[in-house]
Design a protein around this motif. Structure first.
Motif, PDB file in Angstrom:
ATOM      1  N   ASN A  59     -28.586  81.367 155.855  1.00 15.08           N
ATOM      2  CA  ASN A  59     -29.536  80.280 156.120  1.00 15.08           C
ATOM      3  C   ASN A  59     -29.470  79.188 155.057  1.00 15.08           C
ATOM      4  N   GLY A  60     -28.609  79.380 154.049  1.00 15.43           N
ATOM      5  CA  GLY A  60     -28.416  78.378 153.016  1.00 15.43           C
ATOM      6  C   GLY A  60     -29.421  78.407 151.896  1.00 15.43           C
ATOM      7  N   LYS A  61     -30.360  79.398 151.925  1.00 13.99           N
ATOM      8  CA  LYS A  61     -31.384  79.391 150.878  1.00 13.99           C
ATOM      9  C   LYS A  61     -31.773  80.775 150.377  1.00 13.99           C
ATOM     10  N   SER A  62     -31.716  81.798 151.221  1.00 13.84           N
ATOM     11  CA  SER A  62     -32.168  83.122 150.791  1.00 13.84           C
ATOM     12  C   SER A  62     -31.228  84.194 151.333  1.00 13.84           C
ATOM     13  N   GLU A  63     -31.193  85.330 150.643  1.00 13.44           N
ATOM     14  CA  GLU A  63     -30.299  86.415 151.033  1.00 13.44           C
ATOM     15  C   GLU A  63     -30.708  86.980 152.387  1.00 13.44           C
TER      16      GLU A  63
ATOM     17  N   LYS B 150     -28.137  79.797 161.044  1.00 17.64           N
ATOM     18  CA  LYS B 150     -28.961  79.838 159.827  1.00 17.64           C
ATOM     19  C   LYS B 150     -29.762  81.143 159.780  1.00 17.64           C
TER      20      LYS B 150
ATOM     21  N   THR C 111     -26.053  84.253 152.077  1.00 15.56           N
ATOM     22  CA  THR C 111     -27.164  83.350 152.391  1.00 15.56           C
ATOM     23  C   THR C 111     -26.775  82.506 153.604  1.00 15.56           C
TER      24      THR C 111
ATOM     25  N   ASP D  66     -31.683  84.473 159.131  1.00 16.68           N
ATOM     26  CA  ASP D  66     -32.512  85.083 158.090  1.00 16.68           C
ATOM     27  C   ASP D  66     -32.403  86.602 158.098  1.00 16.68           C
TER      28      ASP D  66
END
Length: 414
Positions: free
Chosen positions: A134-138, A94, A132, A96
């Protein structure tokens, strides 16, 4: 004493200022992946940078997976048959932020290879754009320059030419980072500055691969450049100053209280406010530019004689009054020992992850031993190694405990 600490801090501070100013490249709580060459690969073995990042994001610790591979270059990152894709590993973690360390191997192509290197850097940036993991942010990318080439005599006959090429590749990397608005960490300048210092141990084994001391030294500036705001508690070494005559005291990184003096020395209470600095992995004298990095106690105006420092009854250091007045490293105290134990867990976590991600013998996976008992057991062993890595990673989320302790500087002889 003050002038020495101030001047060396200013010199290193100038060298460690981030070249590309942006939001803090690494933030507390980030899940980080490190990719790149031998420099990146060996970061996981020595663990100084990771230990610093963890100890200085105490309230919201980072989590790191090192995917470095010895000899990797931007356009040459070969992996064994059946090896998991980098993207799958980044997603599993995940991720970041990716810290990308390249440029050393590429620099051997000289000036004629600069255009290719520039294009390869742009391709790397483009390959992660919009992803993404982490599944939420670039995902965010950080580019890291190579280190300089150290003078090792006959081992490095072309050192000056090597450093000219490394400087050219570092400038190219900085230009690409600036154009792409990507944070850039410059390790070339500070490494060359330390390598050119005649005093102190060497930083490398062969001119371009850092030894344990080299990783300890470079990790300090690396950490400083990975944060450009104050969301990490500031990584400053401890400096305790006490005047035995006037009972004046001052502490950086700690609070000093309940100071009492007597014929045989003095005692005081120290409240640890920030994580201590790991001691260097050598017993040699450090170069003057790095002396201020060590946690230090200065006690002025002691009566002549030899004095020992104890912390909560544990012996830490023994020296003459003159040596205490000049300042003495105190990185063998109980909290420093706890920091060393924490550092050992960092290295153990990285070892377990390496066993789970990077099988050491492919013959057990795709070769003639894949049907042997060891080959058949490998998948389960990989799962167990990964479990151990994750378990140790969770334990690293609990930083070492900072306490209030009783320090004594006691006369042992005249």
């Amino acid at each position: 004493m003050n002038n020495i600490f101030l001047s060396t801090a200013l010199i290193i501070g100038c060298l460690t200022a981030p070249t590309t100013i942006a939001d803090s490249p690494v933030r507390p709580g980030d899940r980080i992946a490190i990719i790149g060459n031998t420099f990146a690969d060996q970061l996981r073995i020595h663990g100084y940078l990771e230990a610093m990042l963890l100890q200085h994001s105490r309230e919201n610790p980072v989590s790191i997976r090192n995917l470095g591979w010895g000899g990797d270059m931007l356009a040459a990152r070969d992996r064994p048959t059946g090896f998991p894709t980098e993207e799958s590993t980044l997603m599993a973690h995940k991720t970041d932020v990716i810290i990308a360390c390249f440029g050393m191997g590429e620099s051997f192509a000289g000036e004629k290879g600069l255009d290719d290197f520039t294009n390869q850097l742009k391709t790397l940036i483009a390959s992660h754009a919009g992803k993404t993991y982490n599944g939420k942010s670039e995902v965010r990318l950080i580019l890291v320059s190579p280190i300089a080439c150290e003078d090792m005599g006959k081992l490095t006959p072309g050192r000056d030419e090597r450093n000219r090429d490394l400087a050219s590749y570092t400038r190219a990397m900085q230009d690409v980072a600036t154009d792409a608005d990507v944070p850039f960490v410059n390790l070339l300048d500070v490494s060359r500055y330390l390598m050119d210092e005649p005093k102190g141990p060497q930083l490398t084994t062969n001119g371009i691969h850092l030894n344990a001391f080299g990783y300890w030294a470079i990790s300090h500036t690396f950490f400083d450049q990975l944060r450009s705001d104050d969301r990490f508690s500031g990584r400053q070494s401890w400096l305790l100053r006490i005047d035995a005559a006037t009972k004046a005291s001052d502490g950086r990184g700690v609070d000093i209280s309940e100071l009492a003096t007597g014929p045989s020395g003095l005692s005081f209470q120290v409240t640890e406010k920030s994580a201590p600095t790991l001691r260097p992995p050598i017993d040699q004298q450090l170069p003057p530019q790095l002396e201020f990095v060590r946690d230090t106690l200065v006690v002025e105006n002691l009566k002549p004689g030899k004095y020992q420092l104890t912390v909560d009854g544990e012996l830490v250091a023994t020296a003459t009054a003159e040596a205490w007045a000049a300042g003495l490293a105190i990185d063998d105290s109980p909290v420093h020992k706890a920091a060393e134990a924490f550092h050992a867990v960092v290295n153990d976590k990285n070892l377990q992850f390496t066993y789970s991600w990077k099988a050491l013998n492919q013959v057990h996976i795709v070769g003639e031993r894949r049907k042997s008992p060891s080959g058949k057991n490998l998948p389960a062993e990989v799962i167990e190694f990964n479990r151990l890595a994750n378990e140790l990673d969770s334990s690293l989320g609990k930083p070492i405990e900072l306490k209030t302790r009783r320090w004594r500087v006691s006369l042992t002889s005249q």
